[in-house]
Scaffold this active site. Structure first.
Site, PDB file in Angstrom:
ATOM      1  N   GLY A  15       4.544 -19.776  13.382  1.00 43.88           N
ATOM      2  CA  GLY A  15       5.640 -19.136  12.917  1.00 43.88           C
ATOM      3  C   GLY A  15       6.725 -19.997  12.150  1.00 43.88           C
TER       4      GLY A  15
ATOM      5  N   CYS B 187       0.704 -24.348  16.734  1.00 45.61           N
ATOM      6  CA  CYS B 187       1.676 -24.671  15.810  1.00 45.61           C
ATOM      7  C   CYS B 187       3.164 -24.071  16.620  1.00 45.61           C
ATOM      8  CB  CYS B 187       1.713 -24.330  14.521  1.00 45.61           C
ATOM      9  SG  CYS B 187       2.961 -25.096  13.557  1.00 45.61           S
ATOM     10  N   TYR B 188       3.820 -23.287  16.161  1.00 40.66           N
ATOM     11  CA  TYR B 188       4.905 -22.522  16.957  1.00 40.66           C
ATOM     12  C   TYR B 188       4.511 -22.170  18.265  1.00 40.66           C
ATOM     13  CZ  TYR B 188       9.040 -19.987  17.853  1.00 40.66           C
ATOM     14  OH  TYR B 188      10.255 -19.469  18.344  1.00 40.66           O
TER      15      TYR B 188
ATOM     16  N   HIS C  11      -3.225 -26.411  12.517  1.00 36.19           N
ATOM     17  CA  HIS C  11      -3.628 -24.835  12.337  1.00 36.19           C
ATOM     18  C   HIS C  11      -5.377 -24.804  12.462  1.00 36.19           C
ATOM     19  CE1 HIS C  11      -0.110 -22.592  11.778  1.00 36.19           C
ATOM     20  NE2 HIS C  11       0.482 -23.903  11.225  1.00 36.19           N
TER      21      HIS C  11
ATOM     22  N   GLU D 237      -7.279 -22.071  12.355  1.00 34.55           N
ATOM     23  CA  GLU D 237      -7.708 -21.090  11.591  1.00 34.55           C
ATOM     24  C   GLU D 237      -7.908 -21.056  10.353  1.00 34.55           C
ATOM     25  OE1 GLU D 237      -3.036 -20.372  12.056  1.00 34.55           O
ATOM     26  OE2 GLU D 237      -4.723 -21.637  13.296  1.00 34.55           O
TER      27      GLU D 237
ATOM     28  N   GLY E 258     -16.121   6.905  -3.402  1.00 37.73           N
ATOM     29  CA  GLY E 258     -17.055   6.183  -4.099  1.00 37.73           C
ATOM     30  C   GLY E 258     -16.903   4.799  -3.692  1.00 37.73           C
TER      31      GLY E 258
ATOM     32  N   ASP F 190     -14.325   1.661   1.646  1.00 40.55           N
ATOM     33  CA  ASP F 190     -13.807   2.060   2.829  1.00 40.55           C
ATOM     34  C   ASP F 190     -14.167   3.665   2.947  1.00 40.55           C
ATOM     35  OD1 ASP F 190     -12.741  -0.434   2.627  1.00 40.55           O
ATOM     36  OD2 ASP F 190     -10.505   0.348   1.755  1.00 40.55           O
ATOM     37  N   SER F 191     -14.036   4.443   1.805  1.00 40.13           N
ATOM     38  CA  SER F 191     -14.092   6.022   2.202  1.00 40.13           C
ATOM     39  C   SER F 191     -15.635   5.949   2.392  1.00 40.13           C
ATOM     40  CB  SER F 191     -13.664   6.775   1.000  1.00 40.13           C
ATOM     41  OG  SER F 191     -14.383   6.520  -0.306  1.00 40.13           O
TER      42      SER F 191
ATOM     43  N   LYS G   7     -11.757  -5.959   5.934  1.00 44.24           N
ATOM     44  CA  LYS G   7     -12.337  -5.766   4.965  1.00 44.24           C
ATOM     45  C   LYS G   7     -13.832  -6.063   5.024  1.00 44.24           C
ATOM     46  CE  LYS G   7     -12.534  -3.512   0.727  1.00 44.24           C
ATOM     47  NZ  LYS G   7     -12.287  -2.148   0.479  1.00 44.24           N
TER      48      LYS G   7
END
Length: 518
Positions: free
Chosen positions: A55, A82-83, A173, A175, A228, A231-232, A373
């Protein structure tokens, strides 16, 4: 998801990457902002382990964020990053001070302590490994019961451990991709320290979400706006598997789709999946409303409002529904509860059918709200959606309407753009580059240029090509095609698309530009 990790967010810009790495290790996790986390909420969530994120605050500042003090008495394994490491040390009796030697960027980590489960299979005493640092403050005294595992030039306590309590802290970090050992280190935490089996898969999520949808919907009816897009499409396929004919999809064809996409939507969902699909060709209506407009914001607003009107009309025509399905994703959910700001209107209107729930008085079904996603794409593959649909580049809601800047929309210039765009994407696929590129498209410019075609003078449109690489669309770099490729695409467009006699390539990054031209 009986095994889960809680990530307490202190405002790092890369907290989402922690979640992605944990899920890549096959363990479900969620991000909760620190100011909404309490001992009671932790018990309710039921994690097997907790990660405290980085953070921007300084632990030394009055009123800076803290983890619930009772967290450290719950018997849960904890990893502070980290933080997260700094506040854990401060809260457990250690000391954190502003550093006179800041570390930003790559640093070399010296593994100096006793064997540590975090570094199992990664590094042993005396080894040196690369990590990514981003800190000004540093730990200057560790709490009782902790031992030093690794150091760096600017961080004498770069990695610390209290193995008895299963408390661990790292100043770097893990990640980010710039820490090559980071993925394995986080995997070690969730598997070897927390003890998670790592059996969270898209197959398991699919079965679980189908059960949840059935329990929520019961015998009710659901309506889904099908565009189309990825996601949908995934929402529709999942809901159909869960509730069958209780689902009706409405595909409002604005006339602004790419070549062949409207036909593919109908073919895949009506013919292949046998989903109840209403296909409303409203292209004439949209063109009429946009015929004289060139301002991009006005175009977007009219397209959005018209879409809602048409969708609502079609929903009423099929007898209405009790639930509205939306493709809300986990980044939307995270942002909506962020302690640094409220919901993002842009993201919400992009991913969801804005305004419909209030007007149509329906409850929401959001089966993707726990997924990123890339996980949505994985679920789409699990559900058997076509690979080209699951892997499709992002496409803006207004479609081709915002890729014809500065001029009124007509069927003629839409057809010209559609053909040029199709050739461009065809060549990208033939070159095996489609999956390397975040987004690629053609733009029909409001410029006519003089050319020579055969022995005759031409005066036709100029076309711009755009291709970018990105991880999240927030920043982007232009894709470095070789000039032979650009020449091949330009030659095909000029020869095959009547109405274009000049092709350019857009090499603007984001920022300062945006990915789309409008």
């Amino acid at each position: 998801m009986s095994e889960r990790i809680l990530i307490v967010d202190f405002g790092s810009q890369v907290t989402q990457l922690i979640a992605r790495r944990v899920r890549e290790a096959g363990v479900y996790c969620e991000i909760h902002p620190f100011n909404r986390v309490s001992v009671d909420s932790i018990r309710e969530f039921g994690p097997k382990g907790v990660i405290l994120s980085g953070g921007p605050a300084s632990v030394a500042d009055f009123g800076s964020p803290r983890a619930p003090q009772g967290l450290f008495e719950m018997g849960l394994p904890i990893l502070g990053i980290c933080y997260g490491q700094q506040t854990m040390c401060e809260q457990l009796g250690g000391k954190v001070e502003p550093g006179d030697h800041r570390e930003f960027g790559r640093a070399m980590l010296q593994v100096s302590g006793e064997p540590c489960a975090l570094f199992d299979g990664i590094a042993a005493k005396g080894d040196e490994v690369q990590v990514w640092m981003s800190h000004g403050d540093r730990v200057t005294a560790i709490p009782p019961g902790f031992k030093v595992v690794a150091t760096s030039e600017g961080a004498p306590f770069a990695a610390i451990a209290n193995a008895d309590k299963r408390f661990y802290g790292v100043q770097f970090h893990p990640e980010v991709v710039h820490t090559p050992i980071g993925k394995q280190l986080l995997s070690n935490f969730v598997h070897k320290i927390v003890g998670c089996a790592g059996d969270w898969t898209m197959k398991a999520f699919r079965a679980q979400e189908i059960a949840k949808v059935r329990a929520q919907v019961g015998s009710g009816r659901v309506i889904c706006g099908l565009s189309g897009g990825v996601d949908s499409s995934v929402v529709a396929a999942l809901l159909h598997e869960a509730i069958g004919d209780q689902l009706t999809c409405v595909f409002v064809d604005t006339g602004f789709m790419r070549a062949g996409e409207s036909e593919q939507v109908v073919s895949v969902f009506r013919d292949r999946f046998n989903i109840k699909l209403v296909h409303k060709d409203a292209s004439g209506l949209f063109l009429d409303k946009l015929a004289s407009l060139t301002d991009p914001e006005k175009k977007r607003k009219i397209i959005g409002a018209t879409f809602i009107d048409v969708f609502e009309e079609e929903a009423k025509a099929v007898g209405g529904a009790d639930f509205l399905a939306q493709g809300t994703l986990y980044p939307d959910v995270i942002e909506s509860v962020s302690f640094t700001g409220g919901p993002s209107v842009t993201i919400k209107s992009h991913h969801n059918v804005g305004g419909l729930p209030e007007r149509m008085n329906m409850k929401l079904v959001e089966p993707l709200r726990e997924l990123f996603k890339d996980e949505v794409r994985a679920l789409g593959r699990e559900l058997g959606l076509p690979a080209d649909m699951v892997g499709r580049h992002p496409f803006p809601g207004p479609g081709l309407a915002i890729r014809i800047p500065g001029q009124p929309l007509t069927r003629e210039n839409l057809d010209i753009l559609r053909k040029a765009d199709s050739i461009y994407l065809d060549e990208i696929r033939k070159a095996g580059l489609y999956d390397e590129i975040w987004q690629a498209f053609a733009v029909l410019l409001p410029v006519r240029t003089v050319g020579v075609m055969g022995d005759s003078r031409s005066y036709d449109y100029a076309c711009a090509l755009r291709a970018v690489t990105s991880t999240d669309g927030m920043t982007a770099d232009f894709y470095p095609f070789d000039m032979a490729f650009i020449g091949r695409v330009a030659n095909r467009i000029i020869n095959e698309v009547k109405g274009i006699n000049r092709v350019t390539y857009d090499i603007t990054s984001k920022p300062p530009g945006t990915i789309e031209w409008e």
